[in-house]
Design an enzyme around this catalytic site. Sequence first.
Site, mmCIF file in Angstrom:
data_model
loop_
_atom_site.group_PDB
_atom_site.id
_atom_site.type_symbol
_atom_site.label_atom_id
_atom_site.label_comp_id
_atom_site.label_asym_id
_atom_site.label_seq_id
_atom_site.Cartn_x
_atom_site.Cartn_y
_atom_site.Cartn_z
ATOM 1 N N HIS A 1 0.909 5.356 6.461
ATOM 2 C CA HIS A 1 0.793 5.938 5.127
ATOM 3 C C HIS A 1 0.967 7.458 5.210
ATOM 4 O O HIS A 1 1.148 8.004 6.287
ATOM 5 C CB HIS A 1 -0.557 5.557 4.511
ATOM 6 C CG HIS A 1 -0.750 4.077 4.404
ATOM 7 N ND1 HIS A 1 -1.443 3.352 5.348
ATOM 8 C CD2 HIS A 1 -0.313 3.183 3.482
ATOM 9 C CE1 HIS A 1 -1.434 2.065 5.015
ATOM 10 N NE2 HIS A 1 -0.744 1.943 3.890
ATOM 11 N N ASP B 1 -3.834 6.447 11.379
ATOM 12 C CA ASP B 1 -2.919 5.892 10.384
ATOM 13 C C ASP B 1 -1.621 6.681 10.454
ATOM 14 O O ASP B 1 -1.535 7.815 9.989
ATOM 15 C CB ASP B 1 -3.530 5.992 8.988
ATOM 16 C CG ASP B 1 -2.624 5.393 7.910
ATOM 17 O OD1 ASP B 1 -1.479 5.026 8.220
ATOM 18 O OD2 ASP B 1 -3.063 5.307 6.744
ATOM 19 N N SER C 1 0.806 -1.220 0.000
ATOM 20 C CA SER C 1 0.000 0.000 0.000
ATOM 21 C C SER C 1 0.843 1.275 0.000
ATOM 22 O O SER C 1 0.348 2.340 -0.370
ATOM 23 C CB SER C 1 -0.956 0.003 1.192
ATOM 24 O OG SER C 1 -0.251 -0.131 2.408
#
Length: 433
Positions: free
Chosen positions: A412, A409, A161
Amino acid sequence: MTMRFKWNSWSLSKDHHLLVKLAVAVLLLGFAFRLLLFRSGGFASDLQSPFFENEHVQEPDLKPPVPQGMPENEDQLPLDIILEKCDLFTGDWISNPSGPTYTNESCPLIEGHQNCMRNGRPDSGYLHWKWKPRDCQLPRFDAKRFLELMRNKAWALIGDSISRNHVQSLLCMLSTVEQPVEVYHDEEYKSKRWHFKSYNFTVSNIWSPFLVKAAIFEDNNGVSTAEVQLHLDKLDKTWTDLYPSLDYMIISTGKWFLKAAIYHENDTKVGCHICPGKNLTELGFVYAYNKTLHYVMDFIAKSKHKGLIFFRTSTPDHFENGEWHNGGTCPKTTPAKEGEIEIKDLNRILRNVELEEFEKAEAKAAKNEVNLKLLDFTNLLLMRPDGHPGPYRQFQPFAENKTAAVQNDCLHWCLPGPIDFWNDVIMEMVVRG
């Protein structure tokens, strides 16, 4: 009519002498008048003046005007820089008042979880920094030039990702010149391909989080229902089948090897990582990561591939007071300076394996004329604890309850955000060859 003078005979006649003096005086007067206009009007106004519109004279080689507030030549490469000694990966984050080249409104390609601006992140300071190597200048990413260089070429970003995060950054920057068209996606929309029609240029994102064959039992929020079944001696055909057709690629992996997994070699279970009650030897993730990267690097080094292949190191996370699923947060709003943040043990172990296996493969690749380069962005992003979505991985997380407990998060990266500057470095390496 053109006047020509024969300098060894023009003095034979006084009249002629006076005539020539008069002509020279007129010429000098005209030149002085022109010089006066040139200096009083400035470079830009002079070149736009009707006075010179029809003059067939060679224009001076002028640099474009420097944007207000930006130091002159800041992103120009000095002539005395020795390119071979330039370390693009050691530097600092410095103020960038001009901000990003795109926004979430100008680029429709940003995935929801990384769209921090749309999701309501209240601060914007994280958008106003740029990467500055210490011993050389780094030109800003030039989308137009990049697309010209990539005419009739194919790129792929292969991995997990974070690669998907990066491909969106690259596409957003390129979309300032031309909007790409999505021409392919797999059934789960994990692998995609885009086409820039005017340049016949394709960019692919190939989902292969382990780079080797794997059966994964996990949802989009990272919740697993069973251990990964990982075949350490079988490369993932998702990327190897496309490998020969690619001109450029960035290959990476990392964090997925920390997950619970059962390891297979020669179609036999040989051990595991975090598998209590399975009656298997606990080999640990380092065993699997070493084996996998050695196999991947060996495949690349022996491939005789004529394109440019980048191997990217894994990226650090910035979870504090917990991890992904147990309350970890990343509240910082400014970059750190070098030495202020120590890399976490797990991230350091992954990177050490990556550097070791890359070093082994580099000489073998060179011998086989395979152009393999390292993208070591670990330290570059270690200094950006402010660049993650945090709670703003979801839309308006505190709209109904300002003290709501939401998942953060801290792995990311917001878009626009710090990974946009990966593209500056990558373009510089592509240009250098």
